[in-house]
Motif scaffolding. Structure first.
Motif, PDB file in Angstrom:
ATOM      1  N   GLU A  48      31.331 -14.864  45.689  1.00  0.00           N
ATOM      2  CA  GLU A  48      30.638 -13.533  45.157  1.00  0.00           C
ATOM      3  C   GLU A  48      31.625 -12.186  45.344  1.00  0.00           C
ATOM      4  O   GLU A  48      32.816 -12.407  45.971  1.00  0.00           O
ATOM      5  CB  GLU A  48      29.434 -13.116  46.149  1.00  0.00           C
ATOM      6  N   SER A  49      31.312 -11.450  44.701  1.00  0.00           N
ATOM      7  CA  SER A  49      32.022 -10.025  44.820  1.00  0.00           C
ATOM      8  C   SER A  49      31.254  -9.021  44.308  1.00  0.00           C
ATOM      9  O   SER A  49      30.414  -9.032  43.618  1.00  0.00           O
ATOM     10  CB  SER A  49      33.321 -10.341  43.880  1.00  0.00           C
ATOM     11  N   GLY A  50      31.720  -7.671  44.783  1.00  0.00           N
ATOM     12  CA  GLY A  50      30.996  -6.647  44.164  1.00  0.00           C
ATOM     13  C   GLY A  50      30.168  -5.754  45.230  1.00  0.00           C
ATOM     14  O   GLY A  50      29.512  -4.803  44.930  1.00  0.00           O
ATOM     15  N   SER A  78      24.248   2.789  42.196  1.00  0.00           N
ATOM     16  CA  SER A  78      24.151   1.524  41.412  1.00  0.00           C
ATOM     17  C   SER A  78      25.411   0.696  41.927  1.00  0.00           C
ATOM     18  O   SER A  78      26.369   1.132  42.115  1.00  0.00           O
ATOM     19  CB  SER A  78      24.272   1.703  39.868  1.00  0.00           C
ATOM     20  N   LEU A  79      25.242  -0.617  41.906  1.00  0.00           N
ATOM     21  CA  LEU A  79      26.157  -1.638  42.112  1.00  0.00           C
ATOM     22  C   LEU A  79      25.969  -2.802  41.464  1.00  0.00           C
ATOM     23  O   LEU A  79      24.856  -3.197  41.045  1.00  0.00           O
ATOM     24  CB  LEU A  79      26.102  -1.899  43.647  1.00  0.00           C
ATOM     25  N   HIS A 103      22.860  -6.463  38.433  1.00  0.00           N
ATOM     26  CA  HIS A 103      23.083  -5.348  38.128  1.00  0.00           C
ATOM     27  C   HIS A 103      21.699  -4.479  39.015  1.00  0.00           C
ATOM     28  O   HIS A 103      20.812  -4.753  38.747  1.00  0.00           O
ATOM     29  CB  HIS A 103      23.014  -4.907  36.792  1.00  0.00           C
ATOM     30  N   MET A 104      22.242  -3.798  40.011  1.00  0.00           N
ATOM     31  CA  MET A 104      21.258  -3.072  40.885  1.00  0.00           C
ATOM     32  C   MET A 104      21.382  -1.620  40.589  1.00  0.00           C
ATOM     33  O   MET A 104      22.441  -0.917  40.703  1.00  0.00           O
ATOM     34  CB  MET A 104      21.571  -3.222  42.304  1.00  0.00           C
ATOM     35  N   ASN A 105      20.263  -0.988  40.389  1.00  0.00           N
ATOM     36  CA  ASN A 105      20.136   0.330  39.888  1.00  0.00           C
ATOM     37  C   ASN A 105      19.092   1.072  40.977  1.00  0.00           C
ATOM     38  O   ASN A 105      18.331   0.308  41.503  1.00  0.00           O
ATOM     39  CB  ASN A 105      19.818   0.710  38.719  1.00  0.00           C
ATOM     40  N   SER A 106      19.316   2.460  41.055  1.00  0.00           N
ATOM     41  CA  SER A 106      18.319   3.063  41.821  1.00  0.00           C
ATOM     42  C   SER A 106      18.141   2.581  43.156  1.00  0.00           C
ATOM     43  O   SER A 106      16.973   2.248  43.631  1.00  0.00           O
ATOM     44  CB  SER A 106      16.720   3.155  41.193  1.00  0.00           C
ATOM     45  N   LEU A 107      19.271   2.311  43.743  1.00  0.00           N
ATOM     46  CA  LEU A 107      19.128   1.664  45.181  1.00  0.00           C
ATOM     47  C   LEU A 107      18.539   2.411  46.310  1.00  0.00           C
ATOM     48  O   LEU A 107      18.628   3.583  46.151  1.00  0.00           O
ATOM     49  CB  LEU A 107      20.620   1.260  45.557  1.00  0.00           C
TER      50      LEU A 107
END
Length: 123
Positions: free
Chosen positions: A6-8, A17-18, A81-85
C-alpha cells in the motif's frame, strides 16, 4: 509469493482528500475481490469498500458518497479515493484481496492483506 503493498497514507485536514493505492505482485492467476478495510485505535477492523473483478462495488455506509474505489485488472492494483475526510476516518487502512496464485507449485486461492497505511485526519 504474493504481496500487497500500500501507499498514499498521511496527515490531512478535515474536508481534505487522499488517495490510497495498493499493488499486488507475485505469481497471480486472478484476483476476484479487492478491497480496503480500516482499524481505528481500540476498535475492530471494519470494511471500507470492496470491488469485484467485474467492477461492482460495495461501500460502508459511513463512507458512501465520499469515498470511491477503483481497480486496474491488468495491473493488479486497487485505489481508494477519499474525499471530505472527517476526523473519524482516522485509522490504519489495509488493502485486502482474494487471489488465485501459484504457491509452492500448486494453484491456490487465498486471502491476502497489506501491511497497512496510516491515515490521520486532524486540524
Amino acid at each position: 509469493q504474493v504481496q500487497l503493498v500500500e501507499s498514499g497514507g498521511g496527515l490531512v485536514q478535515p474536508g481534505g482528500s487522499l488517495r490510497l493505492s495498493c499493488a499486488a505482485s507475485g505469481s497471480i492467476f486472478g484476483i476476484y475481490v479487492m478491497g480496503w478495510y480500516r482499524q481505528a485505535p481500540g476498535k475492530q477492523r471494519e470494511l471500507v469498500a470492496t470491488i469485484i473483478s467485474g467492477g461492482s462495488t460495495n461501500y460502508a455506509g459511513s463512507v458512501k458518497g465520499r469515498f470511491a474505489i477503483s481497480r486496474d485488472n491488468a495491473k493488479n492494483t486497487v485505489d481508494l479515493h477519499m474525499n471530505s475526510l472527517k476526523p473519524e476516518d482516522t485509522a490504519v487502512y489495509y488493502c485486502n484481496a482474494l487471489i488465485t496464485s501459484r504457491v509452492r507449485g500448486q494453484v491456490a486461492t487465498s486471502d491476502y492483506w497489506g501491511q497497512g497505511t496510516q491515515v490521520t485526519v486532524s486540524s
